[in-house]
Design a protein around this motif. Structure first.
Motif, short mmCIF file in Angstrom:
data_model
loop_
_atom_site.label_atom_id
_atom_site.label_comp_id
_atom_site.label_asym_id
_atom_site.label_seq_id
_atom_site.Cartn_x
_atom_site.Cartn_y
_atom_site.Cartn_z
N SER A 265 0.85 -1.21 0.00
CA SER A 265 0.00 0.00 0.00
C SER A 265 0.88 1.25 0.00
O SER A 265 0.54 2.25 -0.62
N THR A 268 2.22 1.82 -3.42
CA THR A 268 1.16 2.40 -4.25
C THR A 268 0.98 3.87 -3.90
O THR A 268 0.96 4.74 -4.76
N GLU A 269 0.90 4.12 -2.59
CA GLU A 269 0.60 5.49 -2.14
C GLU A 269 1.74 6.45 -2.47
O GLU A 269 1.53 7.49 -3.08
#
Ligand code: 6PG
Length: 274
Positions: A265, A268-269
């Motif tokens: 995550s 991705t972030e």
């Protein structure tokens, strides 16, 4: 006008730095050292162009050795205007400069012994002195060099940091009072688990820098990296998680082993920078 910053906003769990942190991942320690050398040179040339000098605080421990060696190598040594480079230390062990544990000694062996850096450009922490005396001496050296006004923090062009498996960085260790230091630039701290004193730049100084770069290498760091990135709020007690430059850029540079448990995550972030 010298490079300084007034008192930053208080650092809280929810503090959002101006700039999004950057993540850089390289396949191995050698490629990591090269990438770090490229950034060092780019930041140095930028600072020298704008301000006529480059003030950098070097990290200790073992990870940056490859970077310092690379900067002294034929590949990089001529890409820097060394007479304009001022070398400081982010932290030091309270030992004489020729001691095996000395961060100064490590930098001397990997970089200074191989380059014509003028003595007046080498701002070593006087760690052979009594710890609080040494901290006070280095504080006044910073005040002089950055021509600091009262209450202002020096703005380093670059601060290099490492990461301990316990989440410490520089000599900012978990649960130590130095983490609350809001007045001084430099602190002497007794680290009970090491049964020794350390000198360290304080959080406000690190968070006032124009660029802060973590160099993190090896499998042994994967767990702490996962914890720091896994839950920013929960991990706030880790000193390394308190590194959030108020106006500067934060870059985490990992080799693949250190990054292998980074939460997807986060990738991705934040994304992975080149
Ligand atoms: C020191 C350092 C310290 C270091 C970490 C990581 O003086 O020891 O400044 O903060 O960066 O302990 O050390 P390694 O790079 O050896 O893993």
């Amino acid at each position: 006008m010298s490079k300084q910053r007034s008192m930053a906003r208080p650092l809280t769990r929810r503090f959002c730095p101006v700039n999004k942190p950057e993540i850089v991942i390289r396949s191995d320690a050698g490629a990591l050292a090269r990438k770090a050398a490229e950034q060092f040179v780019a930041r140095a040339n930028q600072a020298v162009t704008h301000a006529g000098r480059f003030a950098v605080a070097l990290s200790g421990g073992s990870t940056p050795k490859a970077l310092y060696s690379r900067l002294a190598s034929a590949e990089f040594r001529d890409s820097l205007d060394w007479p304009s480079v001022h070398l400081f230390w982010g932290d030091e062990r309270c030992v004489p400069p020729d001691h095996l544990e000395s961060n100064f000694r490590m930098v001397h062996e990997t970089l200074l012994a191989r380059l014509p850096v003028a003595p007046e450009n080498i701002h070593r922490m006087p760690a052979e002195k009594e710890p609080s005396e040494a901290a006070a001496a280095y504080e006044s050296e910073l005040k002089t060099f950055f021509r600091l006004e009262n209450g202002a923090w020096p703005v380093f062009d670059l601060i290099l940091l490492g990461l301990g498996e316990d989440g410490h960085t520089a000599s900012l260790f978990p649960g130590t009072t130095v983490l609350d230091e809001a007045k001084h630039c430099v602190a002497a701290i007794y680290v009970a688990k090491l049964r020794s004193y350390r000198l360290t730049l304080t959080l406000p100084v690190i968070n006032a820098a124009a660029q802060v770069t973590f160099l993190v290498s090896g499998t042994s760091k994967a767990k702490i990296v996962r914890e720091i990135f896994g839950s920013p709020e929960a991990s706030f007690d880790y000193p390394a998680a308190k590194i959030r430059p108020s106006e500067g850029q934060l870059t985490w540079m990992f080799d693949a082993d250190a990054a292998k448990e980074l939460p997807p995550s986060i990738i991705t972030e934040i994304g992975v920078a080149e």
